[in-house]
Design a protein around this motif. Sequence first.
Motif, PDB file in Angstrom:
ATOM      1  N   VAL A  50     -48.470  28.483  19.778  1.00 31.02           N
ATOM      2  CA  VAL A  50     -47.863  29.361  20.779  1.00 31.02           C
ATOM      3  C   VAL A  50     -46.856  28.595  21.626  1.00 31.02           C
ATOM      4  O   VAL A  50     -45.802  29.136  22.016  1.00 31.02           O
ATOM      5  CB  VAL A  50     -48.956  29.999  21.664  1.00 31.02           C
ATOM      6  N   LEU A  51     -47.165  27.335  21.927  1.00 31.34           N
ATOM      7  CA  LEU A  51     -46.241  26.515  22.716  1.00 31.34           C
ATOM      8  C   LEU A  51     -44.934  26.273  21.959  1.00 31.34           C
ATOM      9  O   LEU A  51     -43.853  26.272  22.557  1.00 31.34           O
ATOM     10  CB  LEU A  51     -46.906  25.182  23.075  1.00 31.34           C
ATOM     11  N   LEU A  52     -45.034  26.074  20.644  1.00 29.03           N
ATOM     12  CA  LEU A  52     -43.830  25.899  19.830  1.00 29.03           C
ATOM     13  C   LEU A  52     -42.998  27.178  19.803  1.00 29.03           C
ATOM     14  O   LEU A  52     -41.769  27.139  19.935  1.00 29.03           O
ATOM     15  CB  LEU A  52     -44.202  25.487  18.407  1.00 29.03           C
ATOM     16  N   TYR A  53     -43.667  28.306  19.658  1.00 31.09           N
ATOM     17  CA  TYR A  53     -42.949  29.582  19.655  1.00 31.09           C
ATOM     18  C   TYR A  53     -42.255  29.818  20.994  1.00 31.09           C
ATOM     19  O   TYR A  53     -41.118  30.311  21.046  1.00 31.09           O
ATOM     20  CB  TYR A  53     -43.909  30.736  19.348  1.00 31.09           C
ATOM     21  N   ALA A  54     -42.921  29.460  22.093  1.00 29.60           N
ATOM     22  CA  ALA A  54     -42.316  29.632  23.416  1.00 29.60           C
ATOM     23  C   ALA A  54     -41.075  28.751  23.570  1.00 29.60           C
ATOM     24  O   ALA A  54     -40.038  29.188  24.094  1.00 29.60           O
ATOM     25  CB  ALA A  54     -43.339  29.304  24.501  1.00 29.60           C
ATOM     26  N   ALA A  55     -41.172  27.496  23.104  1.00 31.43           N
ATOM     27  CA  ALA A  55     -40.013  26.600  23.170  1.00 31.43           C
ATOM     28  C   ALA A  55     -38.867  27.125  22.312  1.00 31.43           C
ATOM     29  O   ALA A  55     -37.687  27.015  22.686  1.00 31.43           O
ATOM     30  CB  ALA A  55     -40.414  25.201  22.715  1.00 31.43           C
ATOM     31  N   THR A  56     -39.196  27.735  21.177  1.00 32.69           N
ATOM     32  CA  THR A  56     -38.169  28.290  20.294  1.00 32.69           C
ATOM     33  C   THR A  56     -37.473  29.482  20.948  1.00 32.69           C
ATOM     34  O   THR A  56     -36.265  29.678  20.787  1.00 32.69           O
ATOM     35  CB  THR A  56     -38.790  28.695  18.955  1.00 32.69           C
ATOM     36  N   VAL A  57     -38.224  30.290  21.688  1.00 32.35           N
ATOM     37  CA  VAL A  57     -37.613  31.413  22.415  1.00 32.35           C
ATOM     38  C   VAL A  57     -36.571  30.895  23.400  1.00 32.35           C
ATOM     39  O   VAL A  57     -35.441  31.404  23.468  1.00 32.35           O
ATOM     40  CB  VAL A  57     -38.687  32.237  23.153  1.00 32.35           C
ATOM     41  N   VAL A  58     -36.935  29.873  24.178  1.00 31.27           N
ATOM     42  CA  VAL A  58     -36.001  29.317  25.163  1.00 31.27           C
ATOM     43  C   VAL A  58     -34.784  28.717  24.458  1.00 31.27           C
ATOM     44  O   VAL A  58     -33.633  28.891  24.885  1.00 31.27           O
ATOM     45  CB  VAL A  58     -36.701  28.263  26.040  1.00 31.27           C
ATOM     46  N   MET A  59     -35.026  28.021  23.349  1.00 31.37           N
ATOM     47  CA  MET A  59     -33.929  27.439  22.581  1.00 31.37           C
ATOM     48  C   MET A  59     -32.991  28.524  22.054  1.00 31.37           C
ATOM     49  O   MET A  59     -31.759  28.396  22.116  1.00 31.37           O
ATOM     50  CB  MET A  59     -34.487  26.623  21.414  1.00 31.37           C
ATOM     51  N   ALA A  60     -33.554  29.622  21.558  1.00 32.69           N
ATOM     52  CA  ALA A  60     -32.746  30.721  21.031  1.00 32.69           C
ATOM     53  C   ALA A  60     -31.912  31.372  22.120  1.00 32.69           C
ATOM     54  O   ALA A  60     -30.755  31.752  21.901  1.00 32.69           O
ATOM     55  CB  ALA A  60     -33.639  31.752  20.362  1.00 32.69           C
TER      56      ALA A  60
END
Length: 463
Positions: free
Chosen positions: A325-335
């Motif tokens: 979930v932490l990786l997905y959250a970081a990917t959202v911010v990156m996107a």
Amino acid sequence: MAVAGEITVRERIQFASGDFFVGGGASLLSVLYLIFLTDVVKLAPGLAGTAVLVAKLWDAVNDPLTGSISDRVRTRWGRRRPFIFVGALLLVPVMALFWLPDPPPASQVGLAVWAALTYIAYNTVQTVVSVPYSSLSTEVSADFDQRNKVNVLRLLFSRVASAGTTLLAARLFEDYRHGRLELGELYLVIVLGFGGVFALIMLGVALFTRERVPAPARVEPFTLAGFLAPLRLSPYRRLLGMYLCQALAFDVITATVMYYTLYVVTGVSSQVLLGIFIAVNVLAFPVVNVLVGRVDKHRIYRTLLPIAVAMVFVVALFPRGANPVLLYAATVVMAVGFVGAQLMSWVMFPDVLDAAELATGQRNAGGFTGLMTFIRGLATALTIQLVALVLQLTGYRAPVGTEVVAQPEAVQWGIRLTLLVAVAVLLSLGWWIARRYPLTLARCRAMQDELAARRGGAPASVG
């Protein structure tokens, strides 16, 4: 026949739908082709990257030649649409060869030659469709605001196509690797499913859209100097740099994501990671649609990029076994940080054509598009070659069947560092170039007024 009046909503949608192929076809290649060669065809990574690079060198001839020819063609159906029509008819047959999972050659060299030749064939057909289509995007309307609407709508179709293609392609490949899908079924879905949809959509574009910007009365002969002439225009050079930086950064992400989720950070879904980027793009569409008429486009491009650069460190170095979930959250911010750069390049392209027409009296969109896609294609091939060489030199182990094999630590760190360094450097460079882009919103509107005065209300070209 003569085309009267401004573009209708129906035609705007019909034309913009063509980006289902432009966006979806590019996503299909970015997500699947390298891992298809290494894990299905069983071609060594270094040879796979070389085959892609050799095929892309053909674009040195193919892209500018197609753009130049389409600039110079005069038919009752316009300059661009005959190319789109013919290319659409050839798309499914060439994909049947390009995605063949069990090619005839038995040796590694033979497989590499097969991959290069079939990629050349696919590149040729893809260029015959996409270069005239991209050129037509500057000619379906002469009105600045209508043209913005057309090209922003193209982005929406492109992102929806990228979303569907990326997520479905990743899911299909994961199903194949886990034994839930036969290889023959995967092949048919790619060729008849994706290829059939792409071909039908582009046939619709060829049949039901028109050109409205007058074609130049004087036809310039093709020369090498003429081919390179767009590079003399400062806004074009800046736009080209901005386009390459964001496009190649996303190429690195899509080329490594399957390897990243299979071998580096296991337990993470490649579909979710890619879907996040595309969902953010789609959600940002209405915001961008409002901003392009009110804010300098290069500001939309660069404002959030530092956020994306910061987040790529988190994603690339994410600990194995940590909460996904932490990786997905970081990917959202990156996107979110990436979104402005991804959406802007082709929206800005017609403005550059306006500047070129003012400077030279010519509107050779095909030549500008051909050079742009050629450089993009060559740069993409070099990027794929880089990823492939990293895999080769760090000791990548190809699966014998469909199993997921454990990769050495060197391979895992090679994938991480390729993702980190390439994306961070490219996005930082794009941010720096965008700061010096000269076509502000006020300048774009002034160019429109000057062009309208020069044309003196000239009627639209036949199409």
